[in-house]
Design a protein around this motif. Sequence first.
Motif, PDB file in Angstrom:
ATOM      1  N   PRO A  53      42.301 -64.968 -96.841  1.00 32.42           N
ATOM      2  CA  PRO A  53      40.926 -64.930 -96.342  1.00 32.42           C
ATOM      3  C   PRO A  53      40.488 -66.288 -95.786  1.00 32.42           C
ATOM      4  N   PHE A  54      41.285 -67.341 -96.026  1.00 34.41           N
ATOM      5  CA  PHE A  54      40.951 -68.683 -95.554  1.00 34.41           C
ATOM      6  C   PHE A  54      41.339 -68.836 -94.081  1.00 34.41           C
ATOM      7  N   TYR A  55      40.381 -69.239 -93.252  1.00 34.44           N
ATOM      8  CA  TYR A  55      40.634 -69.420 -91.819  1.00 34.44           C
ATOM      9  C   TYR A  55      41.391 -70.732 -91.609  1.00 34.44           C
ATOM     10  N   PRO A  56      42.478 -70.723 -90.823  1.00 36.56           N
ATOM     11  CA  PRO A  56      43.292 -71.937 -90.652  1.00 36.56           C
ATOM     12  C   PRO A  56      42.617 -73.000 -89.787  1.00 36.56           C
ATOM     13  N   ASP A  57      42.884 -74.255 -90.101  1.00 41.85           N
ATOM     14  CA  ASP A  57      42.403 -75.372 -89.295  1.00 41.85           C
ATOM     15  C   ASP A  57      43.052 -75.358 -87.918  1.00 41.85           C
ATOM     16  N   GLY A  58      42.241 -75.592 -86.894  1.00 46.22           N
ATOM     17  CA  GLY A  58      42.768 -75.726 -85.537  1.00 46.22           C
ATOM     18  C   GLY A  58      42.917 -74.425 -84.781  1.00 46.22           C
ATOM     19  N   LYS A  59      42.832 -73.291 -85.437  1.00 46.21           N
ATOM     20  CA  LYS A  59      42.988 -72.015 -84.747  1.00 46.21           C
ATOM     21  C   LYS A  59      41.783 -71.793 -83.835  1.00 46.21           C
ATOM     22  N   GLY A  60      42.051 -71.635 -82.546  1.00 48.98           N
ATOM     23  CA  GLY A  60      40.967 -71.471 -81.581  1.00 48.98           C
ATOM     24  C   GLY A  60      40.075 -72.683 -81.462  1.00 48.98           C
ATOM     25  N   GLY A  61      40.627 -73.869 -81.832  1.00 50.45           N
ATOM     26  CA  GLY A  61      39.840 -75.102 -81.769  1.00 50.45           C
ATOM     27  C   GLY A  61      38.860 -75.273 -82.910  1.00 50.45           C
ATOM     28  N   GLY A 120      46.398 -54.572 -76.909  1.00 53.13           N
ATOM     29  CA  GLY A 120      45.611 -53.857 -77.907  1.00 53.13           C
ATOM     30  C   GLY A 120      44.149 -54.253 -77.849  1.00 53.13           C
ATOM     31  N   LYS A 121      43.510 -54.257 -79.041  1.00 48.68           N
ATOM     32  CA  LYS A 121      42.074 -54.524 -79.116  1.00 48.68           C
ATOM     33  C   LYS A 121      41.767 -56.006 -78.920  1.00 48.68           C
ATOM     34  N   VAL A 122      40.603 -56.233 -78.345  1.00 49.77           N
ATOM     35  CA  VAL A 122      40.132 -57.600 -78.087  1.00 49.77           C
ATOM     36  C   VAL A 122      38.839 -57.813 -78.872  1.00 49.77           C
ATOM     37  N   ARG A 123      38.761 -58.953 -79.562  1.00 43.87           N
ATOM     38  CA  ARG A 123      37.525 -59.304 -80.284  1.00 43.87           C
ATOM     39  C   ARG A 123      36.625 -60.072 -79.318  1.00 43.87           C
ATOM     40  N   VAL A 124      35.460 -59.532 -79.045  1.00 46.06           N
ATOM     41  CA  VAL A 124      34.551 -60.099 -78.048  1.00 46.06           C
ATOM     42  C   VAL A 124      33.266 -60.565 -78.729  1.00 46.06           C
ATOM     43  N   VAL A 125      32.789 -61.742 -78.331  1.00 46.07           N
ATOM     44  CA  VAL A 125      31.509 -62.273 -78.822  1.00 46.07           C
ATOM     45  C   VAL A 125      30.504 -62.181 -77.684  1.00 46.07           C
ATOM     46  N   LYS A 126      29.434 -61.437 -77.916  1.00 50.84           N
ATOM     47  CA  LYS A 126      28.404 -61.214 -76.892  1.00 50.84           C
ATOM     48  C   LYS A 126      27.094 -61.842 -77.351  1.00 50.84           C
ATOM     49  N   ILE A 127      26.564 -62.769 -76.538  1.00 48.35           N
ATOM     50  CA  ILE A 127      25.312 -63.452 -76.854  1.00 48.35           C
ATOM     51  C   ILE A 127      24.238 -62.928 -75.910  1.00 48.35           C
ATOM     52  N   GLY A 128      23.515 -61.920 -76.348  1.00 45.89           N
ATOM     53  CA  GLY A 128      22.505 -61.282 -75.514  1.00 45.89           C
ATOM     54  C   GLY A 128      23.078 -60.929 -74.162  1.00 45.89           C
ATOM     55  N   ASP A 129      22.312 -61.239 -73.109  1.00 48.04           N
ATOM     56  CA  ASP A 129      22.806 -61.055 -71.743  1.00 48.04           C
ATOM     57  C   ASP A 129      23.276 -62.375 -71.145  1.00 48.04           C
ATOM     58  N   PHE A 130      23.391 -63.411 -72.003  1.00 47.89           N
ATOM     59  CA  PHE A 130      23.704 -64.752 -71.508  1.00 47.89           C
ATOM     60  C   PHE A 130      25.194 -65.009 -71.392  1.00 47.89           C
ATOM     61  N   ASP A 131      25.967 -64.563 -72.364  1.00 53.39           N
ATOM     62  CA  ASP A 131      27.405 -64.873 -72.357  1.00 53.39           C
ATOM     63  C   ASP A 131      28.185 -63.811 -73.098  1.00 53.39           C
ATOM     64  N   VAL A 132      29.383 -63.542 -72.608  1.00 52.96           N
ATOM     65  CA  VAL A 132      30.309 -62.643 -73.289  1.00 52.96           C
ATOM     66  C   VAL A 132      31.717 -63.182 -73.074  1.00 52.96           C
ATOM     67  N   THR A 133      32.432 -63.389 -74.176  1.00 50.82           N
ATOM     68  CA  THR A 133      33.791 -63.929 -74.087  1.00 50.82           C
ATOM     69  C   THR A 133      34.595 -63.500 -75.303  1.00 50.82           C
ATOM     70  N   CYS A 149      36.871 -64.104 -78.517  1.00 48.27           N
ATOM     71  CA  CYS A 149      36.982 -65.190 -79.498  1.00 48.27           C
ATOM     72  C   CYS A 149      37.261 -64.609 -80.875  1.00 48.27           C
ATOM     73  N   GLY A 150      38.055 -65.317 -81.669  1.00 49.25           N
ATOM     74  CA  GLY A 150      38.383 -64.843 -83.002  1.00 49.25           C
ATOM     75  C   GLY A 150      37.719 -65.634 -84.114  1.00 49.25           C
ATOM     76  N   GLY A 151      36.826 -66.589 -83.757  1.00 51.30           N
ATOM     77  CA  GLY A 151      36.235 -67.468 -84.759  1.00 51.30           C
ATOM     78  C   GLY A 151      34.951 -66.956 -85.383  1.00 51.30           C
ATOM     79  N   PHE A 152      34.306 -67.847 -86.161  1.00 50.52           N
ATOM     80  CA  PHE A 152      33.059 -67.508 -86.847  1.00 50.52           C
ATOM     81  C   PHE A 152      31.875 -67.757 -85.916  1.00 50.52           C
ATOM     82  N   HIS A 153      30.832 -66.916 -86.064  1.00 50.86           N
ATOM     83  CA  HIS A 153      29.639 -67.072 -85.237  1.00 50.86           C
ATOM     84  C   HIS A 153      28.399 -66.672 -86.020  1.00 50.86           C
ATOM     85  N   VAL A 154      27.250 -67.219 -85.625  1.00 54.47           N
ATOM     86  CA  VAL A 154      25.986 -66.845 -86.248  1.00 54.47           C
ATOM     87  C   VAL A 154      25.609 -65.441 -85.763  1.00 54.47           C
TER      88      VAL A 154
END
Length: 373
Positions: free
Chosen positions: A26-34, A168-181, A183-188
């Motif tokens: 469950p521990f996220y590795p250092d450096g993964k995805g910056g 396969g599946k893609v994990r996407v982070v969508k911030i309202g209508d401002f940005d969509v990309t 990403c596999g990291g943590f977000h608010v």
Amino acid sequence: MTAGRIRIDEVIKDGEKIIAVSRTSPFYPDGKGGQLGDRGKIGPANVLKVKEKNGYILHYLDAHLEPGEYEYEIDPARRKDIACQHTAQHILSAAFLKVADLETVSFLMGERVSTIDLNAPFVLEDVLEEAEDLANEVVRSCERVEILEIEKEEAEKMNLRKLPNVEGKVRVVKIGDFDVTACGGFHVENTGEIGLIKIVDTEKVKKVLTRIYFVAGDRALKDYREKDKLLKSLSRVLTTSTKELLKRAENLLEEVKEKSAKLDKLSEKYAEILSKVAEPEKIGKYYLYHFSGTPEEMKYLPKFLADRKDTIVLLEHPDRVEIVSNWIDCRKIFEKLKEQLNIEGGSSQKRAVITANSTSRIVEKLREILKWF
């Protein structure tokens, strides 16, 4: 605090390092995805670092464990900070793209400050301010941050800022209508949680990129407090208001330059007079002029003495010795001293500089060398 159970398959001791290896973690590795990695506890041991290697997760611990199952805890405050910085990066990268068509080519999250590299050798100050203003407008708008797990074909239709090369599946982070990309990291969950995004510095890297240093959330508040305290301290020391601080500093620097120039002229005149009255010490076939003092006092002495035939100028400072001569190869002198003493420094043909806590032994050994040189 996030908690549960983790299985440790193997424990490796590498010198002072204790590494607990798991197939899944469950521990996220250092450096993964910056991104920074998780911290917390596994059983009684604190997790100091997390790495991903060859399909395994390596947990660097401060205490030894035996293989088996353990309770784990993940530090929620650190995860919250990571989520804040990572979402801030998405917003800032999108802002630069919208304001000036500048793309982010890399991202690195640090413990104190994070960076993005933009695909331009320089970025104008007004562009930096415009992108920062736009990013904070998004923060204040309290946009919802959605995490979507979708098929790649569907992701390709969403006009992602960056589409990964995955199947396969893609994990996407969508911030309202401002940005969509992707990403596999943590977000608010909401941009309002970030509070503030602040660009704190920039630099040119690899000749073609601009590195943007930024802080967000509690880091931005801490950065503001530190700088505010520094400005107030400088104001007290320089006896002026913070508004007049720059002008006061510029005036002081101008005064220092003027006094430094006058002192430099006096130092040169002092060296000229001293060179006329100083008596050399005859050692073998050489004439040794030996002076002690600060570098500022003696920097012009070689100018008036080094050209004299068979002359060596020895300048003894509190923390180093300088040997200057136009008649002897100082590199050979330096090598001889190095053979006989444990010294550090460097040399050219006309000057050698030797650093030392005690200079007396160097001076004594130099006299011995000159007798037979």
